[in-house]
Design an enzyme around this catalytic site. Structure first.
Site, PDB file in Angstrom:
ATOM      1  N   HIS A  98       0.815  -1.355   0.023  1.00  0.00           N
ATOM      2  CA  HIS A  98      -0.111  -0.054  -0.057  1.00  0.00           C
ATOM      3  C   HIS A  98       1.095   1.307   0.000  1.00  0.00           C
ATOM      4  CE1 HIS A  98      -3.722  -2.272   0.251  1.00  0.00           C
ATOM      5  NE2 HIS A  98      -3.187  -2.855   1.482  1.00  0.00           N
ATOM      6  N   HIS A 153      -6.176  -7.387  -0.670  1.00  0.00           N
ATOM      7  CA  HIS A 153      -6.282  -5.716  -0.921  1.00  0.00           C
ATOM      8  C   HIS A 153      -5.571  -5.360  -2.088  1.00  0.00           C
ATOM      9  CE1 HIS A 153      -6.844  -6.386   3.306  1.00  0.00           C
ATOM     10  NE2 HIS A 153      -7.872  -5.692   3.388  1.00  0.00           N
ATOM     11  N   ASP A 211      -2.239 -10.465  -2.793  1.00  0.00           N
ATOM     12  CA  ASP A 211      -2.857 -10.188  -1.277  1.00  0.00           C
ATOM     13  C   ASP A 211      -4.525  -9.595  -1.709  1.00  0.00           C
ATOM     14  OD1 ASP A 211      -2.009  -8.663   1.446  1.00  0.00           O
ATOM     15  OD2 ASP A 211      -3.857  -7.909   0.623  1.00  0.00           O
ATOM     16  N   ASP A 219      -4.618 -13.080   3.044  1.00  0.00           N
ATOM     17  CA  ASP A 219      -5.836 -12.428   3.563  1.00  0.00           C
ATOM     18  C   ASP A 219      -6.964 -12.900   2.614  1.00  0.00           C
ATOM     19  OD1 ASP A 219      -4.630 -10.751   1.745  1.00  0.00           O
ATOM     20  OD2 ASP A 219      -4.619  -8.920   3.345  1.00  0.00           O
TER      21      ASP A 219
END
Ligand code: Q9C
Ligand code: ZN
Length: 343
Positions: free
Chosen positions: A160, A198, A196, A285
């Site tokens: 991120h 996200h 991931d 995740d």
């Protein structure tokens, strides 16, 4: 394969985050890396190496120098004001405010250099960030030196973090640092495959106008999932980078069949790109029991991810990103790696 791990990650502990209007203990906690390391040992994946120490020049190849120089100053400035606990921002230079002046005071600088309140600092945070950076560069060197694959057990994660900002538990973009390092060592093209849950908004931003790094992202649809403001399918890169960014936004409830179809499409595009090396942003995740995520992958799916990546038949650096179902994070992350090795 070899794993690179540093105990210094553990100083980044006791963080807090905002969750549905409440301040709660951070999901991104030290036990995550400890459980993965323990599973690497019990599965006999291979030796666990300490990182070599690096200066910050490789970080400044993908991040703005003033941002990198800011990171070690945060907690000393915080403490100089007599504060303790988590240093976190609460004001951001969004539309209509000035983004071209870096304020003096720490509260404002935290906002200037972030896109959310999800990257808190405690006393040991900078040392953990630095250790995670050393871990990824040490892993990259193993692959450059001829290892078919290596596992950088990074914590904190990185995807991120953009050129000039932190957020979403991320400070230095470890995968981006490694990709640029491979190029600087002579690779002609590098692919980053981000699995991931996200969207890796930081990685996308860093390489968006470049043709020498292909970025492929499978993630929760940003119309309904964090980080919300990037990760749509129409984001394909710009200028010389057009066509080299590929997003697969997927709906809540996605399970193996649909997720694997996206992975396979990404792998076909990756092979067609013909990179010299692959960097995998390895978040787990996507797991059905992840406490902050909405996909439905099962533990038995993770070795199949590794097996598909192995079929690319390219030197591969795995870089740890997210995964918050701590009880199963070791089984799932190491499952990808053992699946890659065909066992
Ligand atoms: N506090 C990675 O997986 N969620 N980052 C915020 C609940 C932020 C995830 C909503 C999730 C960040 C590396
Ligand atoms: Zn994630």
């Amino acid at each position: 394969m070899k794993t690179v791990y540093s105990p210094l990650h553990a100083g980044h502990a006791g963080t807090m985050e905002l969750m549905s209007g409440a301040i709660v203990p951070g999901f991104e906690k030290p036990s995550r890396a400890e459980i993965v390391r323990s599973r690497v040992e019990s599965e006999k994946l291979g030796p666990i190496l300490a990182p070599e120490l690096h200066d910050l020049s490789a970080a400044k190849r993908v991040h703005k120098a003033d941002y990198i120089d800011f990171l070690p100053t945060v907690y000393p400035e915080w403490e100089a004001l007599g504060r303790s606990g988590s240093a976190m921002p609460y004001t951001w230079p969004t539309r209509g405010l000035r983004g071209d002046v870096v304020p003096d005071t720490i509260d404002a600088r935290l906002g200037y250099y972030s896109f959310d309140a999800g990257a808190p600092f405690v006393k040991g945070t900078w040392e953990a960030i630095k250790s995670s950076y050393d871990v990824v560069l040490t892993g990259a060197k193993l692959v450059k030196s001829g290892e078919p694959a290596a596992f950088a057990l990074c914590r904190p994660p990185g995807h991120h973090a953009g050129a000039g900002f932190m957020g979403g538990y991320c400070y230095i973009n470890n995968a981006a640092v490694a990709a640029q390092w491979f190029l600087d060592q002579g690779a002609r093209r590098v692919a980053i495959l981000d699995v991931d849950y996200h969207h890796g908004n930081g990685t996308q931003e860093i390489f968006y106008s470049r043709a020498d790094v292909q970025v492929l992202n499978l993630h929760g649809d940003p119309m309904v999932e964090y980080p919300y403001f990037l990760g749509h399918a129409d984001e394909r890169g710009e200028g010389p980078g057009e066509g080299f960014n590929v997003n697969y936004p997927l709906p809540f409830g996605t399970s193996w069949e649909a997720w694997n179809a996206a992975l396979d499409d990404a792998c076909v595009k990756l092979s067609a790109y013909g990179p010299d090396v692959v960097v995998v942003s390895l978040g787990v995740d996507t797991f059905e029991k992840d406490p902050i995520s909405q996909f439905k992958l099962k533990s038995s799916d993770y070795p199949k991810i590794g097996a598909r990546i192995a079929r690319l038949n390219l030197p591969t650096l795995f870089v740890m990103e997210g995964g918050y179902a701590v009880d199963e994070i070791g089984v799932n992350a190491v499952g990808v790696l053992t699946g890659f090795e065909g066992r």
